[in-house]
Design a protein around this motif. Structure first.
Motif, PDB file in Angstrom:
ATOM      1  N   GLY A 280      -2.382 -15.676 -10.248  1.00  0.00           N
ATOM      2  CA  GLY A 280      -2.041 -14.533  -9.502  1.00  0.00           C
ATOM      3  C   GLY A 280      -2.567 -13.367 -10.151  1.00  0.00           C
ATOM      4  N   TYR A 281      -3.439 -13.221 -11.033  1.00  0.00           N
ATOM      5  CA  TYR A 281      -3.731 -11.981 -11.768  1.00  0.00           C
ATOM      6  C   TYR A 281      -4.243 -10.967 -11.076  1.00  0.00           C
ATOM      7  CZ  TYR A 281      -8.805 -13.135 -11.735  1.00  0.00           C
ATOM      8  OH  TYR A 281     -10.094 -13.238 -11.280  1.00  0.00           O
ATOM      9  N   ARG A 282      -4.687 -11.173  -9.808  1.00  0.00           N
ATOM     10  CA  ARG A 282      -5.110 -10.100  -9.034  1.00  0.00           C
ATOM     11  C   ARG A 282      -3.925  -9.316  -8.394  1.00  0.00           C
ATOM     12  NH1 ARG A 282     -10.659 -10.477  -8.201  1.00  0.00           N
ATOM     13  NH2 ARG A 282     -11.681 -12.581  -8.595  1.00  0.00           N
ATOM     14  N   ASP A 283      -2.948  -9.904  -8.190  1.00  0.00           N
ATOM     15  CA  ASP A 283      -1.742  -9.165  -7.540  1.00  0.00           C
ATOM     16  C   ASP A 283      -1.166  -8.112  -8.582  1.00  0.00           C
ATOM     17  OD1 ASP A 283      -2.109 -10.829  -5.427  1.00  0.00           O
ATOM     18  OD2 ASP A 283      -1.050 -12.412  -6.104  1.00  0.00           O
ATOM     19  N   ARG A 284      -0.789  -7.037  -8.067  1.00  0.00           N
ATOM     20  CA  ARG A 284       0.004  -6.002  -8.836  1.00  0.00           C
ATOM     21  C   ARG A 284       1.205  -5.738  -8.244  1.00  0.00           C
ATOM     22  NH1 ARG A 284      -3.367  -2.726 -12.196  1.00  0.00           N
ATOM     23  NH2 ARG A 284      -2.036  -0.730 -11.437  1.00  0.00           N
ATOM     24  N   GLY A 287       1.292  -2.979  -5.250  1.00  0.00           N
ATOM     25  CA  GLY A 287       0.578  -3.515  -3.969  1.00  0.00           C
ATOM     26  C   GLY A 287      -0.862  -3.303  -4.116  1.00  0.00           C
ATOM     27  N   LYS A 288      -1.560  -2.868  -5.035  1.00  0.00           N
ATOM     28  CA  LYS A 288      -2.923  -2.813  -5.154  1.00  0.00           C
ATOM     29  C   LYS A 288      -3.224  -4.065  -5.878  1.00  0.00           C
ATOM     30  CE  LYS A 288      -2.745   2.329  -5.630  1.00  0.00           C
ATOM     31  NZ  LYS A 288      -3.219   3.393  -6.578  1.00  0.00           N
ATOM     32  N   THR A 289      -4.754  -4.264  -6.110  1.00  0.00           N
ATOM     33  CA  THR A 289      -5.395  -5.515  -6.629  1.00  0.00           C
ATOM     34  C   THR A 289      -5.941  -5.274  -7.769  1.00  0.00           C
ATOM     35  OG1 THR A 289      -7.313  -5.304  -5.365  1.00  0.00           O
ATOM     36  CG2 THR A 289      -5.625  -6.425  -4.355  1.00  0.00           C
ATOM     37  N   ASN A 290      -6.017  -6.141  -8.826  1.00  0.00           N
ATOM     38  CA  ASN A 290      -6.821  -6.064 -10.039  1.00  0.00           C
ATOM     39  C   ASN A 290      -8.222  -6.863  -9.678  1.00  0.00           C
ATOM     40  OD1 ASN A 290      -5.004  -4.829 -11.703  1.00  0.00           O
ATOM     41  ND2 ASN A 290      -3.886  -6.938 -12.033  1.00  0.00           N
TER      42      ASN A 290
END
Length: 355
Positions: A280-284, A287-290
């Motif tokens: 889930g590293y893309r979730d911030r 509310g933005k994304t990595n």
């Protein structure tokens, strides 16, 4: 490049000081002497000297260059100001093939008086033909028709007799032309000819829009062991330029034509991010994304997939989840840099981090 931008550089030896891939210059001295008789031990009865600056500028979106000479600080004694001093130039192919210049041999000469009144003269070169293709290159590189040329400059005196001599060491520069700009609008821009210098990308560490991505590059270069996968995957990251050659690392190499290799770099980097920070590293939390930002970049042959996993020695790579906007903007900046500096697939470049 202008005449004012040229400065002496003893490291250049008998060659040009290259400002960037599109401009070069050199400062030299012209010395003319007249002797009382032809023999080598005869006394000097007259002399002239001048400072000479030559600038060599590749022209935008052309296979053409402008070479300009400026003679100044002229001093003479015991010779008339009608003495004709000249500059001779040649342009020729380096390798086998059909390469040639429209002006293979040219000369420009003026009297000392004329050089004092009009110290600047110029030549326009247009390059044609192509080197014989290298069968070891892939077809897309062969299609670029990369071709090398040699330009040589020397001084002379017009119609010399046995008592007149000009001290002269020919000045040489090699450059490369190609048709890459015409093959793809998104590949390279700039002049169709460049000097074989390794360009430097200045990383703006104060730009808040790329802060996280720039921070990873800086950390990887200065403290590689603190990054992931760190020492399990190498001893250092390549690409760092430093004015101290002892701190400099091997340059990066642009990867453009092989999209499968770029994808493999990206996949390997993303696997590393997932292994260390979880799937889930893309979730911030905001509310933005990595994105999984990787250095060396996926668009280089030194990317994350450059060597097998868990090979601790040699060059490695670093990854980290960073804000998608920062990752995108830094990669766009690298693409623009390689595009504008006419860095072809297989050409090298460095990353320069301000002290």
């Amino acid at each position: 490049m202008s005449f004012d931008e040229c400065h002496p550089d003893p490291r250049a030896g008998n060659g040009y000081v290259v400002k960037n891939r599109l401009a070069a210059c050199k400062m030299t001295n012209l010395r003319y002497q007249r002797y009382a008789c032809p023999e080598a031990d005869c006394p000097i009865i007259g002399s002239a000297s001048a400072r000479v600056t030559v600038i060599f500028n590749m022209q935008p979106e052309q296979r053409r260059a402008v070479v300009m000479h400026k003679l100044y600080d002229i001093h003479y004694n015991g010779v008339p100001d009608s003495t004709q001093l000249g500059i001779g130039m040649s342009c020729e192919k380096v390798n086998k093939g059909t390469a040639y210049c429209d002006e293979p041999d040219t000369e420009m000469d003026k009297s000392i008086a004329e050089w004092k009144d009009e110290p600047i003269d110029f030549q326009v070169l247009t390059m044609h033909g192509e080197d014989a293709p290298n069968p070891a290159d892939n077809p897309r590189i062969q299609a670029e028709k990369r071709t090398s040329y040699l330009h040589t400059r020397h001084f002379f005196v017009v119609d010399p007799d046995d008592t007149e001599r000009v001290e002269d060491t020919p000045l040489k520069v090699t450059f490369r032309c190609d048709v890459g700009r015409k093959l793809s609008a998104s590949y390279v821009l700039g002049s169709d000819c460049v000097f074989p210098v390794i360009a430097k990308f200045l990383l703006d560490t104060n730009d808040s829009s790329i802060k996280d991505a720039a921070s990873l590059i800086t950390q990887a270069m200065h403290n590689y062991r603190s990054t992931y996968p760190g020492l399990t995957q190498g001893d250092f990251v390549p690409g760092r330029f430093h004015w101290n050659s002892g701190l400099r690392k091997p340059p990066l190499t642009r990867l453009y034509h092989n999209k499968a290799a770029q994808d493999a770099n990206r996949t390997r980097a993303e696997q590393s991010c997932a292994e260390h920070w979880g799937p889930g590293y893309r979730d911030r939390p905001d509310g933005k994304t990595n994105d999984c930002f990787a250095y060396p970049f996926n668009s280089t042959t030194q990317g994350a997939n450059a060597k097998p996993p868990n090979t601790p020695h040699g060059q490695g790579y670093a990854v980290q989840p960073v804000l998608s906007d920062a990752s995108r903007l830094l990669n766009v900046a690298i693409d623009r840099f390689t595009y504008e500096n006419h860095i072809l697939d297989g050409d090298q470049y460095w990353i320069l981090i301000p002290d």
